[in-house]
Design a protein around this motif. Structure first.
Motif, PDB file in Angstrom:
ATOM      1  N   THR A  53      11.216   5.098   5.286  1.00 27.29           N
ATOM      2  CA  THR A  53      11.686   3.965   4.471  1.00 27.29           C
ATOM      3  C   THR A  53      11.326   4.162   3.011  1.00 27.29           C
ATOM      4  OG1 THR A  53       9.691   2.757   5.057  1.00 27.29           O
ATOM      5  CG2 THR A  53      11.670   2.296   6.362  1.00 27.29           C
ATOM      6  N   ASN A  54      10.089   4.011   2.661  1.00 35.23           N
ATOM      7  CA  ASN A  54       9.706   4.231   1.265  1.00 35.23           C
ATOM      8  C   ASN A  54       8.289   4.759   1.196  1.00 35.23           C
ATOM      9  OD1 ASN A  54       7.745   2.028   1.102  1.00 35.23           O
ATOM     10  ND2 ASN A  54       9.495   0.662   1.174  1.00 35.23           N
ATOM     11  N   GLY A  55       8.017   5.465   0.135  1.00 31.35           N
ATOM     12  CA  GLY A  55       6.680   6.008  -0.087  1.00 31.35           C
ATOM     13  C   GLY A  55       6.302   5.835  -1.545  1.00 31.35           C
ATOM     14  N   ILE A  56       5.105   5.429  -1.773  1.00 27.66           N
ATOM     15  CA  ILE A  56       4.622   5.240  -3.143  1.00 27.66           C
ATOM     16  C   ILE A  56       3.265   5.933  -3.241  1.00 27.66           C
ATOM     17  CG2 ILE A  56       3.913   3.585  -4.903  1.00 27.66           C
ATOM     18  CD1 ILE A  56       5.763   1.548  -3.516  1.00 27.66           C
ATOM     19  N   SER A  57       3.152   6.879  -4.170  1.00 30.06           N
ATOM     20  CA  SER A  57       1.886   7.591  -4.309  1.00 30.06           C
ATOM     21  C   SER A  57       1.444   7.616  -5.762  1.00 30.06           C
ATOM     22  CB  SER A  57       2.005   9.017  -3.770  1.00 30.06           C
ATOM     23  OG  SER A  57       2.972   9.729  -4.506  1.00 30.06           O
ATOM     24  N   SER A  58       0.137   7.741  -5.967  1.00 30.48           N
ATOM     25  CA  SER A  58      -0.448   7.782  -7.307  1.00 30.48           C
ATOM     26  C   SER A  58      -1.568   8.812  -7.326  1.00 30.48           C
ATOM     27  CB  SER A  58      -1.030   6.415  -7.688  1.00 30.48           C
ATOM     28  OG  SER A  58      -0.048   5.406  -7.639  1.00 30.48           O
ATOM     29  N   VAL A  93      -9.667  15.210  -8.534  1.00 31.27           N
ATOM     30  CA  VAL A  93      -8.420  14.479  -8.366  1.00 31.27           C
ATOM     31  C   VAL A  93      -8.593  13.482  -7.224  1.00 31.27           C
ATOM     32  CG1 VAL A  93      -5.950  14.670  -7.916  1.00 31.27           C
ATOM     33  CG2 VAL A  93      -7.139  16.511  -9.114  1.00 31.27           C
ATOM     34  N   GLN A  94      -8.122  12.259  -7.464  1.00 29.35           N
ATOM     35  CA  GLN A  94      -8.077  11.253  -6.418  1.00 29.35           C
ATOM     36  C   GLN A  94      -6.639  10.780  -6.278  1.00 29.35           C
ATOM     37  OE1 GLN A  94     -10.952   8.175  -7.480  1.00 29.35           O
ATOM     38  NE2 GLN A  94     -12.545   9.246  -6.326  1.00 29.35           N
ATOM     39  N   GLY A  95      -6.286  10.336  -5.083  1.00 32.99           N
ATOM     40  CA  GLY A  95      -4.926   9.879  -4.853  1.00 32.99           C
ATOM     41  C   GLY A  95      -4.877   8.708  -3.905  1.00 32.99           C
ATOM     42  N   LYS A  96      -3.703   8.078  -3.870  1.00 36.08           N
ATOM     43  CA  LYS A  96      -3.478   6.997  -2.909  1.00 36.08           C
ATOM     44  C   LYS A  96      -2.007   6.999  -2.523  1.00 36.08           C
ATOM     45  CE  LYS A  96      -2.761   3.289  -6.296  1.00 36.08           C
ATOM     46  NZ  LYS A  96      -3.190   1.947  -6.711  1.00 36.08           N
ATOM     47  N   SER A  97      -1.735   6.467  -1.346  1.00 38.22           N
ATOM     48  CA  SER A  97      -0.372   6.356  -0.843  1.00 38.22           C
ATOM     49  C   SER A  97      -0.210   4.952  -0.294  1.00 38.22           C
ATOM     50  CB  SER A  97      -0.125   7.392   0.251  1.00 38.22           C
ATOM     51  OG  SER A  97       1.174   7.250   0.780  1.00 38.22           O
ATOM     52  N   THR A  98       0.638   4.169  -0.938  1.00 32.94           N
ATOM     53  CA  THR A  98       0.773   2.770  -0.535  1.00 32.94           C
ATOM     54  C   THR A  98       2.095   2.487   0.168  1.00 32.94           C
ATOM     55  OG1 THR A  98       1.592   2.253  -2.753  1.00 32.94           O
ATOM     56  CG2 THR A  98      -0.756   1.909  -2.346  1.00 32.94           C
ATOM     57  N   GLY A  99       2.868   3.521   0.442  1.00 31.09           N
ATOM     58  CA  GLY A  99       4.126   3.326   1.145  1.00 31.09           C
ATOM     59  C   GLY A  99       3.943   3.469   2.636  1.00 31.09           C
ATOM     60  N   THR A 100       5.065   3.562   3.347  1.00 24.65           N
ATOM     61  CA  THR A 100       5.006   3.666   4.804  1.00 24.65           C
ATOM     62  C   THR A 100       5.046   5.109   5.292  1.00 24.65           C
ATOM     63  OG1 THR A 100       7.403   3.425   4.892  1.00 24.65           O
ATOM     64  CG2 THR A 100       6.083   1.422   5.146  1.00 24.65           C
TER      65      THR A 100
END
Length: 190
Positions: free
Chosen positions: A107-112, A162-169
């Motif tokens: 569906t969707n993915g959001i990463s930072s 480096v740090q990251g996050k993924s707030t999508g599905t």
């Protein structure tokens, strides 16, 4: 001809006739010493011109690293960091991050992504957010790069990671299929 004190030598002096340390630098002409006569370790970083790269540290990450945390966290599977100990407290650190990312989702993915630092073992603080809420739907691969300056104002060890996050599905990969991400820190004399 008369003289005062000890009679001068009748033959030319040799280096063995001169006691070590008796001739000061004030007695040596500025043009008397050539570059070839100076030992490589005799020049200190303080004498180098501004803009000189004093040292470089590189870290390459090739593991398949999937970011799953919805809040910023270290990159999984060993993380991705460099440690540099500046020679001068006035130096700037040039940070460069390059690599390829792959995100895929149904569906969707959001990463930072962001870079944080720790000076001399202290808590990590933000340096810069280098990718904020990158949105993707379906499978998507892209290259990314970031270049930034930091002024840690220290001569003690600085860890950049480096740090990251993924707030999508879906999943957001920091690295994938052996394609490397490279984190480089260069100390630049100011």
């Amino acid at each position: 001809m008369g003289f005062i004190g000890v009679q001068p030598a009748t033959v030319p002096l040799t280096s063995s006739d001169i006691t070590d340390g008796i001739i000061t630098t004030a007695k040596i002409a500025d043009t008397a010493v050539s570059t070839a006569k100076i030992a490589d370790d005799a020049i200190t970083v303080g004498k180098l011109p501004s803009g000189t790269v004093i040292q470089t540290v590189v870290s390459t990450s090739t593991a398949n690293q999937v970011m799953t945390s919805s809040t910023y966290a270290d990159i999984p599977s060993g993380g991705h960091q460099v440690t540099i100990t500046p020679k001068l407290s006035t130096s700037k650190i040039l940070l460069m991050l390059t690599g390829t990312r792959i995100s895929y989702t149904t569906t969707n993915g959001i990463s930072s992504l962001k870079i944080v630092r720790s000076i001399d073992g202290a808590s990590f603080t933000d340096v810069d957010e280098i990718e904020y809420e990158h949105y993707v739907q379906g499978a998507y691969a892209y290259s990314r790069s970031a270049t930034l300056y930091d002024s840690p104002s220290t001569t003690t060890a600085v860890i950049y990671k480096v740090q990251g996050k993924s707030t999508g599905t879906g999943n957001a990969h920091y690295t994938y299929s052996g394609v490397p991400a490279v984190l480089t820190a260069l100390e630049i004399k100011q």
